[in-house]
Design a protein around this motif. Structure first.
Motif, mmCIF file in Angstrom:
data_model
loop_
_atom_site.group_PDB
_atom_site.id
_atom_site.type_symbol
_atom_site.label_atom_id
_atom_site.label_comp_id
_atom_site.label_asym_id
_atom_site.label_seq_id
_atom_site.Cartn_x
_atom_site.Cartn_y
_atom_site.Cartn_z
ATOM 1 N N TYR A 12 35.357 42.275 49.239
ATOM 2 C CA TYR A 12 35.426 42.429 47.787
ATOM 3 C C TYR A 12 34.203 43.224 47.340
ATOM 4 O O TYR A 12 33.322 43.534 48.147
ATOM 5 N N ALA A 96 35.647 39.631 42.013
ATOM 6 C CA ALA A 96 37.096 39.737 42.191
ATOM 7 C C ALA A 96 37.612 41.060 41.626
ATOM 8 O O ALA A 96 37.022 41.629 40.698
ATOM 9 N N PRO A 97 38.732 41.561 42.144
ATOM 10 C CA PRO A 97 39.326 42.785 41.584
ATOM 11 C C PRO A 97 39.626 42.662 40.097
ATOM 12 O O PRO A 97 39.569 43.647 39.357
ATOM 13 N N SER A 98 39.935 41.434 39.631
ATOM 14 C CA SER A 98 40.237 41.226 38.216
ATOM 15 C C SER A 98 39.007 41.391 37.330
ATOM 16 O O SER A 98 39.135 41.622 36.123
ATOM 17 N N VAL A 100 37.064 39.017 36.475
ATOM 18 C CA VAL A 100 36.801 37.793 35.703
ATOM 19 C C VAL A 100 36.490 36.590 36.585
ATOM 20 O O VAL A 100 36.284 35.485 36.089
ATOM 21 N N ARG A 101 36.481 36.798 37.897
ATOM 22 C CA ARG A 101 36.062 35.746 38.820
ATOM 23 C C ARG A 101 35.057 36.334 39.803
ATOM 24 O O ARG A 101 35.082 37.535 40.094
ATOM 25 N N GLU A 134 33.428 32.075 36.873
ATOM 26 C CA GLU A 134 34.411 32.773 36.055
ATOM 27 C C GLU A 134 33.736 33.313 34.804
ATOM 28 O O GLU A 134 32.753 32.749 34.308
ATOM 29 N N ASP A 216 41.042 36.008 44.666
ATOM 30 C CA ASP A 216 42.376 36.603 44.514
ATOM 31 C C ASP A 216 43.108 36.059 43.290
ATOM 32 O O ASP A 216 44.286 36.380 43.075
ATOM 33 N N GLY A 217 42.442 35.207 42.504
ATOM 34 C CA GLY A 217 43.044 34.689 41.279
ATOM 35 C C GLY A 217 43.973 33.513 41.482
ATOM 36 O O GLY A 217 44.728 33.157 40.568
#
Length: 227
Positions: A12, A96-98, A100-101, A134, A216-217
């Motif tokens: 990541y 994380a890719p998002s 937000v984590r 988060e 990975d959410g």
């Protein structure tokens, strides 16, 4: 010792990247360092600000606790003379890719001072704090903090008077925090014997699996003591 095999199945954002990625990872690393800086100094308001409202932490002597409960029992322990410090040895974060984590990885040495009739000594335990973080409207917060316990040792304060632990006493606790667990048990604590160490491949892999699920959410389950 740790395995020569890479415990991660993927990578990541952990170095370089965009300015936003760098700032997020820096914020997470800064958050992690709040544990030794704030808890050791009893800066409880600052310490509490590191966590989400439902934050949970695990330690050898507490097991899983809501952060507010953990603060309460930490205060009680300090009032009773429990003396635990932490040396931060290096901290990095994975985003994380998002965006937000994140996972914060803080290498540290727990150093717990014990004063028994026969000797005064520290137990030093090398570990890695893993912060499951988060991004909230209030900034980055830790939802879970659980540790890898990697090795420990007894350090006599005067340089030569060390306590003796019987083999049967030590065998109750996992390699990685065996001396720490045995000494803390003498203070009356119920020791959590299900924390990940390099000597328990199943829990080691389980922990890394949960870290990747978090990034990975996906939902994670760190409460395996109850299973």
């Amino acid at each position: 010792m740790t395995s020569p095999l890479d415990p991660h199945t993927k990578t990541y954002s952990h170095i370089n990247g965009t300015v936003d990625e760098l700032l997020d990872r820096l914020a997470v690393a800064e958050l992690c360092k709040g544990w030794p800086v704030y808890r050791d100094a009893s800066e409880w308001q600052n310490y509490r600000s590191l966590f989400t409202e439902d934050g949970t932490v695990w330690t050898t002597w507490s097991g899983p606790r809501h952060v507010d409960d953990f603060i309460s029992i930490s205060k009680a322990g300090k009032s009773a003379g429990v003396f635990i410090m932490h040396r931060e040895c290096g901290t990095l974060a994975e985003l994380a890719p998002s965006g937000v984590r994140a996972i914060g990885k803080m290498k540290a040495t727990i150093t717990h001072r014990f004063t028994f009739p026969e000797s005064q000594f520290d137990v030093d335990c090398d570990c890695r704090f893993i912060f499951f973080c988060e991004k909230t409207p209030q900034g980055w917060k830790a939802k879970y903090v659980k540790l890898f316990y990697e090795k420990d040792k007894v350090v006599p304060v005067d340089g030569y008077t060390a306590p003796r632990f019987e083999a049967a006493e030590l065998e109750k606790y996992p390699m990685g925090y065996r001396y720490l667990g045995a000494a803390q048990a003498k203070l009356g604590y119920e020791i959590d014997v299900h924390l990940p160490t390099p000597y328990d491949g199943a829990l080691w892999d389980r922990m890394y699996g949960e870290m990747e699920k978090w990034l990975d959410g996906k939902d994670v389950d760190l409460f395996w003591e109850k299973q």
